[in-house]
Every structure is written in C-alpha cells, then in structure tokens.
Design a protein around this motif. Structure first.
Motif, PDB file in Angstrom:
ATOM      1  N   GLY A 122       0.801  -1.220   0.000  1.00  0.00           N
ATOM      2  CA  GLY A 122       0.000   0.000   0.000  1.00  0.00           C
ATOM      3  C   GLY A 122       0.831   1.265   0.000  1.00  0.00           C
ATOM      4  N   LYS A 123       0.127   2.383   0.095  1.00  0.00           N
ATOM      5  CA  LYS A 123       0.761   3.697   0.051  1.00  0.00           C
ATOM      6  C   LYS A 123       0.279   4.538   1.222  1.00  0.00           C
ATOM      7  CE  LYS A 123       1.592   7.734  -2.887  1.00  0.00           C
ATOM      8  NZ  LYS A 123       1.404   8.364  -4.200  1.00  0.00           N
ATOM      9  N   VAL A 124       1.172   5.381   1.723  1.00  0.00           N
ATOM     10  CA  VAL A 124       0.858   6.281   2.828  1.00  0.00           C
ATOM     11  C   VAL A 124       1.205   7.703   2.405  1.00  0.00           C
ATOM     12  CG1 VAL A 124       1.339   6.905   5.219  1.00  0.00           C
ATOM     13  CG2 VAL A 124       1.329   4.492   4.541  1.00  0.00           C
ATOM     14  N   VAL A 125       0.226   8.615   2.534  1.00  0.00           N
ATOM     15  CA  VAL A 125       0.435  10.037   2.250  1.00  0.00           C
ATOM     16  C   VAL A 125       0.119  10.821   3.522  1.00  0.00           C
ATOM     17  CG1 VAL A 125      -0.224  12.018   0.843  1.00  0.00           C
ATOM     18  CG2 VAL A 125      -0.188   9.735  -0.174  1.00  0.00           C
ATOM     19  N   ILE A 126       1.066  11.649   3.970  1.00  0.00           N
ATOM     20  CA  ILE A 126       0.899  12.394   5.211  1.00  0.00           C
ATOM     21  C   ILE A 126       1.184  13.865   4.944  1.00  0.00           C
ATOM     22  CG2 ILE A 126       1.648  12.658   7.601  1.00  0.00           C
ATOM     23  CD1 ILE A 126       2.563   9.754   7.538  1.00  0.00           C
ATOM     24  N   TYR A 127       0.241  14.733   5.322  1.00  0.00           N
ATOM     25  CA  TYR A 127       0.410  16.186   5.225  1.00  0.00           C
ATOM     26  C   TYR A 127       0.690  16.723   6.626  1.00  0.00           C
ATOM     27  CZ  TYR A 127      -1.760  15.663   0.623  1.00  0.00           C
ATOM     28  OH  TYR A 127      -2.052  15.291  -0.665  1.00  0.00           O
ATOM     29  N   VAL A 128       1.778  17.472   6.774  1.00  0.00           N
ATOM     30  CA  VAL A 128       2.153  17.990   8.090  1.00  0.00           C
ATOM     31  C   VAL A 128       2.284  19.508   8.024  1.00  0.00           C
ATOM     32  CG1 VAL A 128       3.303  15.864   8.766  1.00  0.00           C
ATOM     33  CG2 VAL A 128       4.604  17.648   7.625  1.00  0.00           C
TER      34      VAL A 128
END
Length: 233
Positions: free
Chosen positions: A163-169
């Motif tokens: 899978g893929k993980v996208v994180i906005y910080v």
C-alpha cells in the motif's frame, strides 16, 4: 484464561512447515527445490537490487507452493475451521481472529485497523488521536494540518504489507520519521523521489538548535511493498 491467539497461529504454521518437510522427504516432491530457489533469488535481488530476480523468485515461489498438496490440505483445514465456526453462529470477527489482526476500536478512532482498506482523516477540523494501524493492504491519507497536535510527542505508526501512505504535516511542527520497506518509493518533504530496496530512511526535519518545541510529530511506517509521501502545507 483466554487462548493465546499468537501461540495458536504459530502452532498452525509449524504444522504446515512440517507437512511441507514430510512431502519433500517422504513423498519426494521436488517442488521444495523451487521454494528454496525462489526464496534465494528474492533474497539475492534485495541484496544486489535486481528487480528481475525478485519477481522471478516470487513467481517460482508461487508456482512451487500451489503445486504442493500440503498447502492444499492447509487451505482446506482453514475452510473447514471457518465453516464450523460459522455453523455455530459465531461472529465473523471471531472466525478470522486466529488468521488475521482484528482489533476492537474506539468509536471515534481516526483510522481503523482493517486487513484491506483505503482510509483518510476527516476533511474538516477534527480532534487528534495518535494513530496505530496494522493491515495487509492499505491506502492511507493523513492530514495533520486539519487538527491541533497536543503538547509533547504525537505518533503515527503504520505497519502493513502492501500500500501507500500520504501524510500532510504543518510547516511549524518538527518531524522525526522512520520508513522501512523491502521494495518501495519515498518522496519525503521535498527531497525528491527515492527508490528503496530493503532499506530504511531516518530523518529529522524542522528542528533548530537551542529551541524547545511544545509539540513534535513522530512518523513510523513499515511495509513490504509500498510507498510513502510526506508533504508540508
């Protein structure tokens, strides 16, 4: 006393490996050679970064395993176990518990533990909770800019196979990140796309010397085959 599900699963896997050994030695099934060859090719490809060897070994492993009667017997046993539990009207979560991670979630959990899922945090303001996720396949989008992190260390921990993980910080929050994968791609905080083979990425961003930060974010992501993207906004 409740049964230890980990010990139960370990016992089943040991029995399965024993059946494979019996099939290879007593009945002379030569496909065990393909299993060892496939594992060896996959391991060598990760050491030498040879994608062709990885997929060739993976295909050999699948062909060998699905041609062995021990695996077919193992799958039939799982099906009979599931049918027996369902016949007794047990909840499906109890039926699959020995073979997959099933966790009780609080009603307001941001991200849920599921074997297969595509999840995102709310698109409007929400109350932050530390995220601990385990899954087989998942697509996760976590937007930390829509919440307010509490004082101290906040944690995002994701463990999955594919899978893929996208994180906005947020820009003002310092970040510590650990990403580990067997085969994956990392695009972290504008540093460019990096292809990884059995590697880890460790980095800190947004920290200044002699500055005490009220809040910080720690990200830990581990996959077999998967990508990660971390973006400030």
């Amino acid at each position: 006393m409740k049964e230890n599900q980990t010990n139960k699963l370990a016992f089943v896997l040991i029995c399965f490996v024993f059946l494979m050994f019996i099939e290879a030695t007593v009945f002379g099934n030569g496909n065990i050679v393909l299993v060892l060859l496939g594992i060896g090719m996959m391991y060598f490809s990760l050491r030498k970064q040879r994608r062709f060897l990885f997929w060739a070994g993976f295909i050999l492993l699948l062909i060998a395993i699905f041609s062995m009667w021990s695996l077919r017997l193992f799958l039939i046993a799982i099906m009979l176990y599931a049918l027996h539990k369902l016949w007794k009207n047990e909840p499906i979560s109890q039926v699959i518990r020995p073979f997959g991670a099933v966790y009780e979630e609080t009603p307001n959990s941001i991200i849920q533990n599921k074997l297969f899922s595509a999840q995102t945090t709310p698109f409007q303001a929400y109350e932050w909770q530390d995220i601990h996720v385990q899954s087989f396949y998942g697509e996760f989008v976590i937007d930390v800019t829509e919440t307010v992190l509490p004082k101290g260390t906040s944690l995002i921990s994701i463990r999955q196979s594919l899978g893929k993980v996208v994180i906005y910080v947020p820009y003002e929050i310092p970040v510590r990140l650990h990403y580990a994968t067997i085969l994956g791609e990392a695009n972290i905080l504008g540093r460019g796309i990096q292809r990884l083979w059995n590697q880890s990425v460790l980095l800190k961003d947004g920290y200044l010397e002699d500055v005490n930060y009220a809040s910080e974010l720690v990200i830990s992501v581990s996959t077999w085959i998967g990508d990660i993207e971390v973006i400030r906004k």
